[in-house]
Motif scaffolding. Structure first.
Motif, short mmCIF file in Angstrom:
data_model
loop_
_atom_site.label_atom_id
_atom_site.label_comp_id
_atom_site.label_asym_id
_atom_site.label_seq_id
_atom_site.Cartn_x
_atom_site.Cartn_y
_atom_site.Cartn_z
N PRO A 1 13.54 38.37 23.55
CA PRO A 1 14.57 38.00 22.56
C PRO A 1 15.11 39.21 21.79
CG PRO A 1 12.63 36.59 22.36
CD PRO A 1 12.26 37.70 23.29
N ALA A 2 14.25 40.21 21.59
CA ALA A 2 14.66 41.42 20.88
C ALA A 2 13.94 42.61 21.50
CB ALA A 2 14.33 41.32 19.39
N PHE A 3 14.44 43.81 21.25
CA PHE A 3 13.84 45.01 21.83
C PHE A 3 12.36 45.11 21.46
CE2 PHE A 3 12.80 49.56 21.85
CZ PHE A 3 13.18 49.89 23.14
N GLY A 4 12.04 44.77 20.23
CA GLY A 4 10.66 44.85 19.77
C GLY A 4 9.73 43.87 20.44
N ASP A 5 10.31 42.86 21.09
CA ASP A 5 9.48 41.86 21.78
C ASP A 5 9.24 42.21 23.25
OD1 ASP A 5 9.41 40.20 19.49
OD2 ASP A 5 11.42 39.45 19.97
#
Length: 407
Positions: free
Chosen positions: A297-301
């Motif tokens: 869902p996001a780069f950090g995920d």
């Protein structure tokens, strides 16, 4: 129009005359004639037919002139327009119904050549990539690639190669080369090696279109399925890869809500059908990596541990310097930048890679993550100097400026 029509003109001449060098020269003659005449007379109602007719006439003129030069004493042997042509191709193959561009890919990936030569020659003759673009894909100077292409053409002449469609049982031997061509064309469209634009959407989508046709002809070929999935999953990011000014937006900063969900869903579905069957090839593995990125869902995920495992598998199935570059990033994100930097060390000893901007861009990024701002700045500076892509150059210079201002 030329990008759309040129493959059809080449295919028509190759099927009839079977002489790649002469056909390519005639096609270029037709292009020059069109460029000179059409601005004055207007584009003809049937531009393809016009180009084929002009190219065929030029080719016939050359054939006559060659015959006259080499057999002057035998005037009766001078070729007539239809003499010595290759009979029409028997199209009873799985590629029946495909357009001329795809058929020409299979024709030009000729077994008389090595696979690298098949791919390079086809990229030049069919895809129309410049020698510099092909050379960049093979990490060699443009002059070296020009010589390789000349040798490949000479090999075909010496072998008396005829450009006919392979029978069904011979198609698998050519599929690997055709996939390499399609993927390299896609890569050049997705990230141009030079120029003032980062992405050539039309070129990337043409590669996807051709790969769809290969997949339609060979639906049970799992590497074909993997290659199509890879292109779809990667191309899904294209709307977010540049900003309003045309500058590069890195993966970490892209707005994932604008990624094309239709392409992601199709790519994931294709990959799900391919992976459970048989040995896993390079395109399936690359598609799996792209799917992990797409589903975060996001780069950090991002599941960097899974990506690093997949790159480890890919490095054993299809090792290459570019695989190592990407693997170094994934390993750095999963295990720390020092581990990724260690993977890059052998590439620094490779003369070809030392001239490639991506090695220095990746090294700069990992050095920055590792806290060595001075060394990172040196590599950002070198990467910006080496790239031929203006958007990439501006991005690298921005990273350099930010790094130096912070320090």
């Amino acid at each position: 129009m030329w990008r759309r029509e040129a493959p059809h003109v080449r295919a028509a001449l190759l099927r009839r005359y079977g002489q790649p060098d002469a056909c390519e020269d005639a096609v270029q003659d037709a292009a020059e004639a069109a460029a000179a005449r059409w601005p004055l007379t207007g584009v003809p109602d049937e531009p393809r037919a016009w180009l084929i007719q002009v190219a065929a006439r030029r080719l016939i003129d050359r054939m006559r002139a060659e015959a006259a030069r080499t057999r002057r004493e035998r005037l009766d042997a001078v070729r007539e327009p239809g003499a010595g042509v290759v009979p029409p191709v028997d199209d009873d193959t799985p590629v029946t119904g495909a357009d001329d561009t795809l058929r020409l890919l299979f024709l030009c990936c000729h077994p008389a050549l090595s696979r690298p030569s098949q791919v390079a020659l086809t990229l030049r003759a069919v895809a129309g990539l410049r020698v510099e673009q092909i050379a960049a894909a093979y990490l060699v100077p443009a002059r070296t690639m020009t010589q390789r292409l000349s040798r490949a053409r000479a090999t075909l002449r010496e072998a008396g190669a005829r450009f006919t469609m392979p029978p069904p049982d011979a198609l698998p031997d050519r599929v690997a080369a055709v996939l390499d061509v399609c993927h390299l064309v896609f890569s050049e469209g997705y990230t141009r090696t030079s120029g003032d634009q980062l992405v050539d959407v039309e070129l990337a989508e043409e590669a996807i279109r051709l790969t769809r046709q290969v997949h339609a002809a060979l639906p049970d070929h799992h590497e074909v399925t993997g290659a199509l999935a890879l292109m779809l999953l990667t191309h899904a990011r294209s709307p977010t890869r540049t900003d309003a000014a045309g500058d590069l937006v890195p993966l970490a900063d892209q707005d994932r809500s604008r990624w094309r969900r239709d392409l992601i869903d199709e790519g994931v579905a294709l990959l799900g059908r391919a992976l459970p069957h048989g040995p896993v090839g390079r395109y399936q593995l690359q598609a799996a990596i792209a799917a992990v990125h797409a589903e975060a869902p996001a780069f950090g995920d991002t599941d960097w541990l899974q990506i690093s495992v997949l790159y480890d598998m890919l490095s054993r199935v299809a090792p290459s310097p570019f695989v190592t570059l990407n693997q170094a990033v994934a390993v750095a994100m999963a295990h720390g930048p020092d581990v990724g930097l260690a993977l890059l060390e052998p590439l620094l000893a490779d003369p070809a890679m030392r001239r490639h901007h991506r090695l220095h861009a990746v090294r700069a990024h990992l050095l920055e993550l590792d806290g060595d701002a001075h060394a990172a700045a040196e590599h950002y500076k070198l990467a910006a100097r080496l790239t031929g892509s203006l958007p990439e150059q501006r991005y690298l210079n921005r990273r350099l400026a930010r790094l130096t201002s912070d320090s």
